[in-house]
Design a protein around this motif. Structure first.
Motif: not given
Length: 152
Positions: A71-99
Motif C-alpha cells: 500500500e505504501n508503494l501503490e499509494n505513493a505511486h498514485a499520488l505522483l504517477p509521473g515519477v519514473e523511478r522511486w528512491t525508497v528508504v526503508t530498514s535494511d531488514f525490509h529491503v528484500l520485501r520492498t523490492r
C-alpha cells in the motif's frame, strides 16, 4: 523519494523509523523534488521530524493511509504517477520485501536500507521471517488469480 513508515510511539517516530528518516536526509538533495512520507498514523510524525531536521515542509507529501508495504508503494505511486523511478528508504531488514512488492506492482525502484540498531534487530528479523513469506504467498496468489482471469 518515498520513505516507508514504521511504528510510532505516542505520536513520535520509533527508533526504527528515526533510522529510516536519518538515512533519507542526505538523499534529499534537490529542494524541488517531493519526498513522500507514507503510513497510517506515521506520515504526520515523519513530516514533523523532517521539518525539525531542515527539510522544507512544502517538499513533503503525506500519504497517511497505507498499512502495508504494497500500500505504501501503490499509494505513493498514485499520488505522483509521473515519477519514473522511486528512491525508497526503508530498514535494511525490509529491503528484500520492498523490492519484491515493487517488482510485482511494476514500480521501478532503488531501495536504500537504513541500518537497524542491534537492540531492534532480533525482533525485526523475526517479524521479517514471517512477513517475507507471507508477502511472497500473497503475490503468488494475486498473480495466479490474474492469470486465471485472463484465461477466462
Amino acid at each position: 523519494m518515498l520513505i516507508l513508515g514504521a511504528r510510532t510511539l505516542h505520536g513520535y517516530p520509533s527508533r526504527i523509523l528515526v533510522d529510516r528518516l536519518r538515512a533519507a536526509l542526505p538523499l534529499i538533495d534537490a529542494p524541488s523534488l517531493p519526498v513522500v512520507v507514507s503510513g497510517d498514523g506515521e506520515a504526520a510524525a515523519m513530516a514533523d521530524w523532517l521539518a525539525e531536521h531542515g527539510v522544507d515542509p512544502g517538499q513533503v507529501v503525506r500519504e497517511p493511509y497505507a498499512r502495508s508495504t504494497n500500500e505504501n508503494l501503490e499509494n505513493a505511486h498514485a499520488l505522483l504517477p509521473g515519477v519514473e523511478r522511486w528512491t525508497v528508504v526503508t530498514s535494511d531488514f525490509h529491503v528484500l520485501r520492498t523490492r519484491l512488492w515493487a517488482w510485482h506492482l511494476g514500480i521501478p525502484v532503488r531501495v536504500v536500507g537504513a541500518p537497524t540498531q542491534r537492540r531492534d534487530l532480533v525482533v525485526a528479523a523475526l517479524r521479517e521471517c514471517v512477513a517475507l513469506p507471507h508477502s511472497a504467498l500473497r503475490i503468488g496468489w494475486r498473480r495466479l488469480l490474474a492469470r486465471a482471469s485472463r484465461s477466462d
